[in-house]
Design a protein around this motif. Structure first.
Motif, PDB file in Angstrom:
ATOM      1  N   VAL A 815       0.658  -0.870  -0.263  1.00 34.62           N
ATOM      2  CA  VAL A 815      -0.126   0.023   0.197  1.00 34.62           C
ATOM      3  C   VAL A 815       0.937   1.242   0.078  1.00 34.62           C
ATOM      4  O   VAL A 815       1.471   1.607   0.640  1.00 34.62           O
ATOM      5  N   ALA A 816       0.497   2.315  -1.037  1.00 34.58           N
ATOM      6  CA  ALA A 816       1.874   2.981  -1.216  1.00 34.58           C
ATOM      7  C   ALA A 816       1.065   4.642  -2.135  1.00 34.58           C
ATOM      8  O   ALA A 816       0.009   4.299  -2.799  1.00 34.58           O
ATOM      9  N   PRO A 817       1.313   5.305  -1.822  1.00 37.88           N
ATOM     10  CA  PRO A 817       0.631   6.850  -2.606  1.00 37.88           C
ATOM     11  C   PRO A 817       2.062   7.346  -3.764  1.00 37.88           C
ATOM     12  O   PRO A 817       2.697   6.193  -4.159  1.00 37.88           O
ATOM     13  N   VAL A 818       0.475   7.342  -5.463  1.00 36.41           N
ATOM     14  CA  VAL A 818       1.411   7.299  -6.493  1.00 36.41           C
ATOM     15  C   VAL A 818       1.331   8.747  -6.950  1.00 36.41           C
ATOM     16  O   VAL A 818       2.242   9.122  -7.452  1.00 36.41           O
ATOM     17  N   ILE A 819       0.788  10.120  -5.508  1.00 36.01           N
ATOM     18  CA  ILE A 819       1.143  11.243  -5.881  1.00 36.01           C
ATOM     19  C   ILE A 819       2.027  11.375  -3.886  1.00 36.01           C
ATOM     20  O   ILE A 819       2.007  10.715  -3.483  1.00 36.01           O
ATOM     21  N   PRO A 820       2.469  13.479  -4.030  1.00 28.11           N
ATOM     22  CA  PRO A 820       3.233  13.555  -2.998  1.00 28.11           C
ATOM     23  C   PRO A 820       2.011  13.696  -1.601  1.00 28.11           C
ATOM     24  O   PRO A 820       0.382  14.255  -1.840  1.00 28.11           O
ATOM     25  N   VAL A 821       2.105  12.847  -0.560  1.00 23.56           N
ATOM     26  CA  VAL A 821       1.069  12.844   0.182  1.00 23.56           C
ATOM     27  C   VAL A 821       1.730  13.908   1.457  1.00 23.56           C
ATOM     28  O   VAL A 821       2.526  13.199   2.286  1.00 23.56           O
ATOM     29  N   PRO A 822       0.744  14.617   2.508  1.00 24.09           N
ATOM     30  CA  PRO A 822       1.066  14.947   3.811  1.00 24.09           C
ATOM     31  C   PRO A 822       1.176  14.450   5.197  1.00 24.09           C
ATOM     32  O   PRO A 822       0.291  13.928   5.119  1.00 24.09           O
ATOM     33  N   ALA A 823       1.922  13.866   5.735  1.00 20.89           N
ATOM     34  CA  ALA A 823       1.885  13.580   6.803  1.00 20.89           C
ATOM     35  C   ALA A 823       0.879  13.514   7.536  1.00 20.89           C
ATOM     36  O   ALA A 823      -0.038  12.557   8.135  1.00 20.89           O
TER      37      ALA A 823
END
Length: 873
Positions: A815-823
């Protein structure tokens, strides 16, 4: 004593050329003082040859011409002949072959015994440069026979080394290696370290032409280290590395190497510059830049013709003709030109280029309706499938498939295409290193495209899926190969981390970083070299049949998207059967994908005071456009089933969770159906141990880790690594074999070199190379790091990055993002995901539920939650 000194200088020039120059100068002074003309000539000759080793060709020629004059003035025909022999050697090195041949022909009548053997070897080298290979081989053979009678090991070693290189370029690869082995033994016995390095480099050329890429890279790296130790320049050796890089093809690295070669090679190194232009033309051809390919090929051909190098000129002409074919030109004149150059290349030993030219000529003839000529050329090319390097046999099977198709045997053509791809798979497995396996998949493009073309024309969904899977993400269908523990890779990675940390600190403090960046580049190259030596072997997982997929899917549906000549197709497997759907031009989907990613990125990064309503509306609009294009035509087949999506590589990075039809639905994204089936049928490990790690410079990360760690006190204690404890070695060691690992850290995706994509930990980056050293990959992985789900795409939808690395190693789910994501925004989503996993939900169901629960926590949360995907199974 003076005579001993001159002879010592000559003997030392391939061991320590700088020392040889000093010895020669001392001998020259002594000879002048004593009036010994022969000794002075020998000293000048030794100095000239040593300067040649240091690539100071102008100075070398001055000393060698002076050596000839001094010998003639002294009345020594032998000394003058020896000087002319050496002069011929350096003249050939600088492309002045006609002068070189005149010089050596003038020398030979005055040489006897060992000297005559040396002269014949030198004449062989000049003929070698002139591509008169049969004559060159006769001279080398004669030289070896002569010097062996006199026990002259040094000249024998030189002749063996030259003959080995000639054999490597004309197809006698086994005999070439025998020559290199014998030459290396002789040079070692004579303490000729530089010459041993030269032999090792030539053996790398032989390995390259045999298709043994790991061995070639190893040989080149070992030779380069020896050249650096001896402080001896070898700029022309960039060319041999170029040939290997283009053959894989490692195009980004090859392009950089070619541009460096063109920048550094000039002046007297005219031969090497012409070859650099030639390889730069081939790189442009492989990249589809046809105008640049022709420009470079024309310049290279002019150079080769000036240098009287026939085979290279024919090779450059082939690049020009292939560019014409790829640009769509179809004329009888092109057929004639291609078949003519193919015959010339075959005769001159350039078998692969000859095969390509012959097949291109046949295809032009086929398109012009001249089937008899096409069949004749394909029949000739098809004989390559029976022997030789793997690349030749793959091309031979392609030619045979085209021939069978022209003769009306569609089934026979399919069999030939599959044999070619199976052979390519065997070859790729032997390469070992992930990077080499992934990039060498480009060699199967023609076979896969032909197979897919016939399958699409037939309209049968099962066959289209079979052909799409036959080439797609082939590296992930192979058993992973890991470097041996003693390879030095661990030390190289540790050193690279230290340099990266120093670079980060210097950049933050505003200190100069140029020297550190150079060290980082060298460190990365060292890591790549070590991993490329990884031994190959293992299994290749065959693409599944529709029935096998249908049984494994159960009530789920699989959609595999296929890029076919610019048109987007979809094969749906659901309810026990497969169906084929045409979705229109791929370019439209790519345009809408860029719009969606841009809008979601803006939602995440816009300042808080900006009105986000219009931006969100834009994101929703782009998502609906993609839904209408990619999913709406499949709606009746999908119903409300859980879906497994296998997008073509150019659709990589699509945040599927943003599409309305995917919201709240269990969606899994995979590189291919084969990879999904492998992950789905792997043994599932119980959720009884969690590895939780937080990287630095991310204030929300420790909070996220703490919240996840406190979720379920009933399970075994989690391995929690935060602050200084979250080092690369500690995190990697904890992840090894873990049922579940979660890393909250800054992530970086390296488009230029995806295997250096990294998660930032306490002591530096954890890269894909670090993951590949794990003995047992974690069964499930969650990465709440920016872009960590992105992959670079290479021909054959080969993926390179964290997703590909983990799935290839055997991780079941990522499970991982494909765009920048703020923690700080994603922490609630991650905690909810783990709560659902702990309750027994599958990863796709858990992620979908968490995304729905947090989608409306604000525009930033909407964008961030949509950016996460469930990869694998």
């Amino acid at each position: 004593m003076a005579g001993v000194s001159a002879a010592a200088a000559l003997e030392a020039r391939q061991r320590d050329p700088r020392a040889a120059i000093e010895i020669g100068r001392s001998a020259l002074r002594a000879a002048r003082a004593s009036g010994d003309g022969e000794e002075a000539s020998a000293a000048e000759r030794a100095i000239g040859l040593a300067l040649r080793e240091l690539h100071d060709f102008d100075a070398a020629l001055r000393h060698l011409r002076r050596s000839v004059r001094i010998a003639e003035q002294a009345g020594s025909a032998r000394a003058a002949a020896l000087a002319r022999m050496s002069l011929a050697f350096v003249l050939s090195n600088t492309g002045r072959h006609a002068q070189a041949l005149r010089a050596i022909n003038a020398a030979l009548p005055n040489l006897r015994g060992v000297d005559a053997g040396s002269g014949r070897m030198q004449r062989g080298l000049v003929l070698h440069y002139l591509c008169r290979y049969d004559e060159a081989l006769r001279e080398y053979n004669g030289a070896i026979e002569v010097v062996r009678r006199f026990g002259e090991r040094l000249v024998e070693a030189r002749a063996l080394n030259n003959r080995g290189l000639l054999r490597a370029y004309t197809g006698g690869l086994r005999a070439a290696d025998e020559d290199f082995d014998r030459a290396a033994v002789l040079y070692r016995e004579l303490d000729q370290a530089l010459a041993v390095a030269d032999v090792r480099w030539n053996a790398g050329i032989s390995a390259s032409r045999a298709g043994d890429v790991p061995r070639a890279l190893t040989m080149f790296a070992e030779a380069e280290r020896e050249y650096r130790r001896l402080a001896v320049p070898r700029p022309a050796l960039l060319i041999n590395r170029l040939e290997l890089l283009v053959s894989v093809p490692l195009l980004e690295e090859a392009r950089a190497a070619a541009d460096l070669a063109l920048e550094e090679l000039g002046g007297d190194l005219v031969l090497a510059r012409s070859e650099a232009l030639f390889y730069r033309a081939r790189i442009a051809l492989l990249e589809g830049d046809l105008d640049r390919a022709v420009e470079m090929a024309v310049a290279a051909r002019r150079g080769f013709r000036r240098e009287k190098r026939e085979v290279w000129a024919e090779g450059a002409r082939h690049v020009e003709l292939r560019a014409a074919y790829l640009s769509g030109q179809r004329t009888r004149a092109l057929v004639t030109a291609l078949t003519k150059v193919a015959t010339r290349l075959d005769a001159l030993g350039w078998r692969m280029a000859g095969l390509e030219a012959r097949v291109d000529g046949a295809l032009v003839a086929r398109d012009l309706g001249d089937h008899s000529r096409a069949v004749a050329e394909l029949t000739a090319a098809g004989t390559a499938r029976r022997g030789g390097p793997a690349a030749h046999r793959v091309q031979g099977w392609y030619a045979e498939a085209l021939r069978r198709d022209l003769l009306g045997s569609a089934r026979g053509a399919q069999i030939a295409l599959r044999r070619g791809l199976a052979l390519l798979d065997e070859y790729r497995v032997s390469l070992g290193a992930t990077e080499l396996r992934a990039l060498s998949g480009a060699q199967g493009a023609a076979l896969a495209s032909e197979g897919l073309r016939t399958a699409v024309a037939g309209g049968r969904a099962g066959r289209v899926l079979s052909w799409a899977e036959a080439w797609r993400a082939g590296t992930l269908r192979m058993t992973p190969a890991r470097p041996p523990e003693d390879s030095g890779l661990a030390d190289a990675l540790a050193e690279l981390r230290a340099v990266t940390a120093d670079l980060e600190a210097a950049s933050t403090a505003g200190r100069p970083t140029a020297a550190l960046r150079q060290r980082q580049v060298r460190g990365e190259q060292r890591v790549r070299e070590l991993t490329r030596r990884t031994g190959g072997g293992g299994a290749v997982f065959k693409p599944p049949a529709v029935g096998e997929l249908a049984r494994a899917l159960g009530t789920s549906a699989l959609v595999e998207y296929v890029d076919h000549e610019g048109e987007l197709l979809a094969v749906v497997v659901a309810g026990g059967r497969a169906s084929l759907h045409r979705l229109g031009p791929l370019d439209g989907a790519l345009r809408e994908l860029r719009l969606l990613r841009f809008a979601l990125h803006r939602l995440v990064t816009l300042p808080g005071h900006v009105d986000r309503a219009a931006v969100r509306a834009g994101a929703e609009h782009a998502a609906r456009l993609l839904q209408n294009r990619l999913l709406e035509p499949l709606r009746r087949r999908l119903d409300d089933r859980p879906v497994v999506l296998a997008p073509t590589g150019r659709l990589g990075g699509l945040p599927w969770s943003a599409l309305p039809a995917c919201r709240g639905r269990a969606v899994t994204v995979v590189p291919s159906a084969t990879v999904w089936l492998r992950a789905a049928t792997s043994v599932l490990v119980s959720h009884d141990r969690v590895v939780l790690a937080a990287g630095p410079r991310l204030p929300a990360a420790p909070t996220e880790i703490s919240a996840i760690a406190s979720l379920d006190p009933g399970t075994a204690p989690a391995s929690v690594l935060v602050g200084g404890a979250a080092t690369v070695d500690a995190v990697a060691s904890a992840m090894d074999g873990a049922p579940l690992a979660h890393v909250a850290a800054h992530g970086s995706f390296r488009a230029d070199n995806p295997l250096f994509s990294a998660l930032e930990l306490a002591d530096g980056p954890l890269t894909v190379y670090d993951l590949e050293r794990l003995r047992t990959p974690p069964a499930r992985v969650v990465l709440s790091a920016c872009d960590s789900g992105l992959s670079a795409v290479r021909p054959g939808d080969e993926l390179m990055g964290f997703t590909a690395a983990l799935l290839g190693l055997g991780t079941r789910t990522l499970v991982a993002p494909v765009i920048p994501v703020p923690a700080e925004v994603t922490t609630p989503l991650m905690v909810d995901l783990h709560r659902r996993l702990g309750a027994g939900h599958s990863p796709a169901v858990a992620l979908a539920g968490a995304q729905e629960a947090h989608r409306e926590d604000g525009d930033t949360a909407f964008a961030a939650s949509a950016g996460f995907l469930c990869f694998g199974a």
